[in-house]
Design a protein around this motif. Structure first.
Motif, PDB file in Angstrom:
ATOM      1  N   VAL A   7       0.895  -1.280   0.170  1.00 55.10           N
ATOM      2  CA  VAL A   7       0.018   0.136   0.100  1.00 55.10           C
ATOM      3  C   VAL A   7       1.020   1.279  -0.050  1.00 55.10           C
ATOM      4  CG1 VAL A   7      -0.038   0.268   2.472  1.00 55.10           C
ATOM      5  CG2 VAL A   7      -1.917   1.060   0.865  1.00 55.10           C
ATOM      6  N   ARG A   8       0.339   2.259  -0.629  1.00 55.54           N
ATOM      7  CA  ARG A   8       1.133   3.615  -0.662  1.00 55.54           C
ATOM      8  C   ARG A   8       1.084   4.179   0.493  1.00 55.54           C
ATOM      9  NH1 ARG A   8      -2.091   8.953  -1.235  1.00 55.54           N
ATOM     10  NH2 ARG A   8      -0.309  10.379  -1.195  1.00 55.54           N
ATOM     11  N   SER A   9       0.313   4.534   1.363  1.00 62.18           N
ATOM     12  CA  SER A   9       0.227   5.280   2.472  1.00 62.18           C
ATOM     13  C   SER A   9      -0.438   4.379   3.609  1.00 62.18           C
ATOM     14  CB  SER A   9      -0.804   6.459   2.468  1.00 62.18           C
ATOM     15  OG  SER A   9      -0.651   7.667   3.456  1.00 62.18           O
ATOM     16  N   LEU A  10       0.323   4.180   4.977  1.00 60.19           N
ATOM     17  CA  LEU A  10      -0.150   3.563   5.923  1.00 60.19           C
ATOM     18  C   LEU A  10      -1.201   4.016   6.832  1.00 60.19           C
ATOM     19  CD1 LEU A  10       0.802   0.508   6.934  1.00 60.19           C
ATOM     20  CD2 LEU A  10       2.139   1.510   8.460  1.00 60.19           C
ATOM     21  N   PRO A  11      -2.234   3.344   6.918  1.00 60.60           N
ATOM     22  CA  PRO A  11      -3.179   4.165   7.734  1.00 60.60           C
ATOM     23  C   PRO A  11      -2.835   4.507   9.033  1.00 60.60           C
ATOM     24  CG  PRO A  11      -4.089   2.493   6.561  1.00 60.60           C
ATOM     25  CD  PRO A  11      -2.749   2.160   6.529  1.00 60.60           C
ATOM     26  N   LEU A  12      -3.194   5.569   9.861  1.00 56.42           N
ATOM     27  CA  LEU A  12      -2.925   6.032  10.924  1.00 56.42           C
ATOM     28  C   LEU A  12      -1.519   6.359  11.277  1.00 56.42           C
ATOM     29  CD1 LEU A  12      -5.157   3.699  13.113  1.00 56.42           C
ATOM     30  CD2 LEU A  12      -5.618   6.131  12.495  1.00 56.42           C
ATOM     31  N   ALA A  13      -0.488   6.401  10.191  1.00 46.12           N
ATOM     32  CA  ALA A  13       0.928   6.483  10.277  1.00 46.12           C
ATOM     33  C   ALA A  13       1.358   7.535   9.297  1.00 46.12           C
ATOM     34  CB  ALA A  13       1.638   5.143  10.018  1.00 46.12           C
ATOM     35  N   ALA A  32      -2.812   0.461  -3.868  1.00 49.67           N
ATOM     36  CA  ALA A  32      -2.455  -0.824  -3.177  1.00 49.67           C
ATOM     37  C   ALA A  32      -2.460  -1.982  -4.383  1.00 49.67           C
ATOM     38  CB  ALA A  32      -3.855  -1.141  -2.429  1.00 49.67           C
ATOM     39  N   THR A  33      -1.897  -2.979  -3.871  1.00 48.54           N
ATOM     40  CA  THR A  33      -1.791  -4.358  -4.767  1.00 48.54           C
ATOM     41  C   THR A  33      -2.730  -5.243  -4.207  1.00 48.54           C
ATOM     42  OG1 THR A  33      -0.108  -5.555  -3.106  1.00 48.54           O
ATOM     43  CG2 THR A  33       0.825  -3.726  -4.918  1.00 48.54           C
ATOM     44  N   PRO A  34      -3.040  -6.413  -5.070  1.00 46.65           N
ATOM     45  CA  PRO A  34      -3.983  -7.460  -4.415  1.00 46.65           C
ATOM     46  C   PRO A  34      -3.325  -7.733  -3.023  1.00 46.65           C
ATOM     47  CG  PRO A  34      -3.706  -7.808  -6.839  1.00 46.65           C
ATOM     48  CD  PRO A  34      -2.720  -6.527  -6.304  1.00 46.65           C
ATOM     49  N   GLY A  35      -4.052  -8.352  -2.246  1.00 47.13           N
ATOM     50  CA  GLY A  35      -3.660  -9.172  -1.073  1.00 47.13           C
ATOM     51  C   GLY A  35      -3.501  -8.059   0.142  1.00 47.13           C
ATOM     52  N   TYR A  36      -3.467  -6.491  -0.168  1.00 49.25           N
ATOM     53  CA  TYR A  36      -3.336  -5.677   0.854  1.00 49.25           C
ATOM     54  C   TYR A  36      -4.704  -5.618   1.603  1.00 49.25           C
ATOM     55  CZ  TYR A  36      -4.068  -1.239   2.918  1.00 49.25           C
ATOM     56  OH  TYR A  36      -4.426  -0.247   4.110  1.00 49.25           O
ATOM     57  N   PHE A  37      -5.991  -5.528   1.116  1.00 48.30           N
ATOM     58  CA  PHE A  37      -7.276  -5.304   1.717  1.00 48.30           C
ATOM     59  C   PHE A  37      -7.306  -6.735   2.714  1.00 48.30           C
ATOM     60  CE2 PHE A  37      -7.220  -3.344  -2.463  1.00 48.30           C
ATOM     61  CZ  PHE A  37      -7.497  -1.973  -1.907  1.00 48.30           C
ATOM     62  N   GLU A  38      -6.953  -7.897   2.173  1.00 45.73           N
ATOM     63  CA  GLU A  38      -7.108  -9.022   2.911  1.00 45.73           C
ATOM     64  C   GLU A  38      -6.000  -9.002   4.046  1.00 45.73           C
ATOM     65  OE1 GLU A  38      -8.178 -10.131  -1.101  1.00 45.73           O
ATOM     66  OE2 GLU A  38      -6.708  -8.956  -0.049  1.00 45.73           O
ATOM     67  N   ALA A  39      -4.956  -8.685   3.779  1.00 39.93           N
ATOM     68  CA  ALA A  39      -3.840  -8.686   5.139  1.00 39.93           C
ATOM     69  C   ALA A  39      -4.262  -7.522   6.099  1.00 39.93           C
ATOM     70  CB  ALA A  39      -2.486  -8.313   4.411  1.00 39.93           C
TER      71      ALA A  39
END
Length: 812
Positions: A501-507, A536-543
């Motif tokens: 992912v490009r930008s990490l949530p909350l960070a 994002a790439t595939p797998g990010y949302f599931e991870a």
């Protein structure tokens, strides 16, 4: 002077003969004084010390503002226009864009980098330790690529080489000359609240002939012209923004404007209120401490009435008696101050290690001369406060009264009883205000931890990787690297899902970009649609455990040559699509000509903070990002969901990365649990400190009430014996003692509740999910404090029932 020396000598000897009494008083004072000195050290370092720039009060930050963004960045064209405003002596721009990878002379290392205009150091009024700043020729589009090193990087990686200027280093796969080294401790204006500062700096190189206006990615700091104020600068910026809107550079409904904010306010704005609350808390704690010590000294003074009477009979005047008692108080106060200073030093060291990065200059906390001076003043003031009441009582002592009222077992004198009751009322009132404040923070923190961030954090690892632009110049090269690594990581033992992912949530911060709907275009002349953009790439949302509302996540079909697709979050769908189904609709992103198909809707994620509102957001696949902004992201966060400890997979991931490219280091290795923890670190820090002060205040108040009632029982042995001899049973005596002990405590409780209700409104900005008059807190805390007071009276009350009338009366 000779009499004063005698008084000090006598005070030290008298206190030395009662080590338990002296140790108790000194310890109580040291806790109160130490807490005040420690928190004042923080306030002094953060709020009172000037920023490390020349004439920092003349510096302001310039910010943009428009609908849905109350405070955001500037564009190139805006910065260039602001430089022409007469309210500013100079304006400089800077930006922090990812990390630079250093190779060649040691192990590969990624460090935070920054870009800045050539006049930044001149605007701030700081010089370099070695070399020079950027020249005007280096700071133009297409100019030579040069670098300035931060002090820490220079001393650590390059051994503090004084001849580093003029040498070349390998940065992102290219050779870059070093032209300067910054002084130790330098930080740019927005880096005081970060754990680390940028370590390598490059010229901004704006294209002044063709500046962009729509892309807002830069910060600006300005030095005000002589006689100008930040308010005047803001008014001028607003007038300029209005003219731009009238000229059609910005749509009317965008409501674009700009404003100037004093740099000191920018640096300390978020932390000022919490620190002032903590300073008020330790102030209350010190008053409770003084009341407690005064109570102890009153008890000791009652035991010295015969001594004082004898001294008075032998010719000692009231001034000499007053000086004698106050000298003892002064010795106790200064001793407590010295010990408190040691506790303050230890506390400041602990705060420097544990304070959240949102506290500016937290790493530089120290006990300096100002804190030493304050500690001395507090110790002297405390001595006067807690020594005044016993001294005045003894100064009004009559010889006959001392022999009659001060004997062992006699009834407690009425004046002294009122004095102790006043202290109990004061202690309880102050404790109520402090404990209620802590209770509000605890309730607020509990509410905050219950906020759903929109993602799952358990067993999730995050790692940042940045590809050197010279080694990966083409979009295909970057896409291939991340895709190969993603598949390899996903196949590691214990790994459940993996993605980037490009930008990490909350960070990380995240900006917005244009968004268009083919079937529902924006009317001519109206402002465009805007939304945060994510890659994002595939797998990010599931991870990351994001919720799929409808449609699907990205999958392997969403490759670089596949159907252009996009995911939307719930907020964007609600605000821009209403009741329409977005799936299958054609949308545009970032002004790119390519229309994309909406293939899914995902749950909202609190990206900007747990207390911040969720904004509209769209996602595009990393492999297709080049068709949106022409160039594919080379810096991404790897997100890995594991079956066990996520950190255990780091060595295996590092081996995979080294096999693909040994010049790419892993940076910002963390778990999402840690990221969530950092998101509430400021609130946790304030809550724990307030809770500790409140617990100490509660303990001191309980001890104070217990001491008053216990002494009252011991001094009223004769009275209690008479009551029992006349037929009073133990229950009557117990109720009498409890009633007399609880009366001042309940009065203090009522006064404290009133004071807390008035003061709690100052905490509004640091509370989340509750009001300053939270009924649960205002109901529970008084009950708890009343319970503490009741417990403090029950032991002396029980002891009173054990008085034997015959022995008490016989002794008298």
């Amino acid at each position: 002077m000779n009499s004063l020396r005698q008084d000090f000598t006598h005070a030290i000897r008298a206190l030395a003969k009662r080590p338990a009494f002296t140790a108790l008083v000194v310890l109580v004072l040291a806790l109160g004084i130490g807490a005040n000195s420690a928190i004042f050290s923080v306030v002094n370092s953060v709020l009172l010390k000037p920023l490390p720039y020349d004439r920092p009060d003349e510096l302001v930050m310039i910010w943009s503002k428009w609908s849905n963004f109350d405070k955001t960045w500037l564009s190139e064209a805006e910065y260039l226009d602001y430089r022409k405003q007469p309210q500013f002596e100079s304006v400089a721009a800077f930006a922090e864009f990812g990390q630079a990878t250093l190779t060649g002379d040691a192990e590969p290392e990624s460090v935070d980098r920054a870009f800045l205009t050539a006049n930044l150091f001149e605007t701030l009024g700081v010089g370099l330790m070695l070399g020079r700043s950027f020249t005007a020729e280096e700071d133009i589009a297409g100019g030579p690529w040069v670098a300035i090193l931060g002090y820490d990087l220079w001393s650590r990686r390059y051994g503090g080489d004084p001849d580093i200027v003029g040498q070349t280093i390998m940065v992102d796969g290219g050779s870059v000359p070093v032209v300067g080294v910054l002084a130790k401790g330098f930080r740019m204006p927005l880096e005081f609240q970060q754990a680390s500062a940028s370590q390598i700096y490059f010229p901004m190189q704006f294209d002044e002939a063709n500046p962009t206006r729509g892309s807002h990615s830069y910060h600006a700091v300005a030095r005000l012209a002589p006689g100008a104020s930040s308010a005047q600068a803001t008014a001028a910026l607003g007038t300029l923004a209005t003219r731009w809107t009238e000229d059609g550079l910005y749509p009317v409904d965008m409501q674009f404007t700009a404003f100037a904010l004093p740099l000191a306010e920018e640096v300390t704005g978020d932390i000022k209120t919490p620190l002032m609350i903590l300073l008020g808390a330790v102030g209350l704690l010190l008053l409770i401490t003084c009341a407690n010590v005064a109570n102890i000294l009153l008890t000791r003074a009652d035991g010295r009435q015969r001594e004082i009477a004898v001294r008075a009979a032998l010719g000692a005047g009231k001034s000499r008696l007053l000086r004698l008692v106050m000298t003892e108080a002064l010795v106790l106060g200064m001793t407590g101050g010295v010990l408190g200073l040691g506790l303050a030093w230890a506390g400041v060291r602990l705060l420097a290690l544990s304070a959240p990065t949102i506290i500016p200059r937290a790493a530089n906390l120290t006990v300096d001369g100002g804190v030493l001076g304050l500690t001395l003043v507090v110790a002297l003031a405390s001595s006067v406060l807690f020594g005044a009441m016993p001294a005045l009582n003894l100064s009004r002592l009559s010889l006959v009264g001392a022999l009659k009222d001060g004997g062992h077992g006699a009834s407690d004198g009425g004046q002294r009883r009122k004095g102790r009751a006043f202290l109990v009322v004061s202690e309880m009132a102050l404790a109520v205000m402090l404990v209620l404040g802590a209770g509000l923070l605890v309730r607020s923190f509990i509410k905050l931890t219950q906020v759903d961030p929109g993602l799952q954090t358990k067993n999730v690892l995050t790692v940042q990787l940045s590809l050197p632009p010279t080694e990966y110049p083409a979009n295909d090269d970057r896409v291939q690297f991340f895709e190969v690594l993603r598949h390899q990581v996903a196949e590691l033992p214990g790994v459940i899902e993996a993605g980037f992912v490009r930008s990490l949530p909350l960070a990380d911060d995240i900006g917005d970009a244009g968004f268009a709907i083919q079937a529902n275009p924006v009317p001519q002349g109206a402002g465009g649609r805007q939304a945060d953009w994510q890659v994002a790439t595939p797998g990010y949302f599931e991870a990351m455990g994001l919720r799929l509302v409808s449609g699907r996540f990205f999958d392997e079909s969403d490759h670089i040559d596949g159907l252009p697709v996009m995911l939307l979050n719930e907020t964007l769908v609600r605000e821009y699509f209403g009741d329409q189904d977005p799936l299958g609709q054609m949308v545009g992103a970032g002004g790119a000509p390519t229309w994309r198909t909406v293939v899914g809707v995902v749950g909202d994620v609190r990206h900007h903070g747990l207390t911040q509102p969720v904004k509209r957001k769209w996602y595009v696949p990393h492999s297709q990002f080049g068709s949106v902004f022409s160039i594919t992201r080379r810096s991404m966060h790897l997100v890995v969901k594991t079956a066990g400890d996520p950190l255990a997979s780091v060595p295996a991931i590092e081996r995979l990365v080294n096999a693909l490219d040994p010049n790419i280091p892993l940076t910002r290795i963390s778990t999402m649990d840690s990221v969530i923890g950092d998101a509430v670190k400021e609130q946790r820090f304030t809550t724990w400190l307030m809770g500790g002060f409140a617990a100490l205040a509660l303990l001191l108040a309980g001890v104070g009430i217990y001491g008053v009632i216990a002494y009252s029982v011991s001094s009223r042995t004769q009275e209690i014996g008479i009551r029992l001899a006349l037929g009073a049973d133990s229950g009557m005596v117990r109720r009498l003692v409890i009633r007399q002990g609880m009366a001042p405590a309940l009065l203090g409780l009522a006064i404290g509740l009133t004071g807390a209700a008035l003061l709690s409104h100052f905490m509004t900005s640091v509370l989340y999910g509750i009001s300053p008059l939270d009924p649960v807190t205002f109901a529970a805390i008084p009950v708890a404090l009343a319970g503490v007071a009741l417990l403090a009276t029950m032991v002396p009350a029980h002891r009173a029932t054990k008085v034997e009338p015959v022995r008490a009366l016989k002794y008298e």
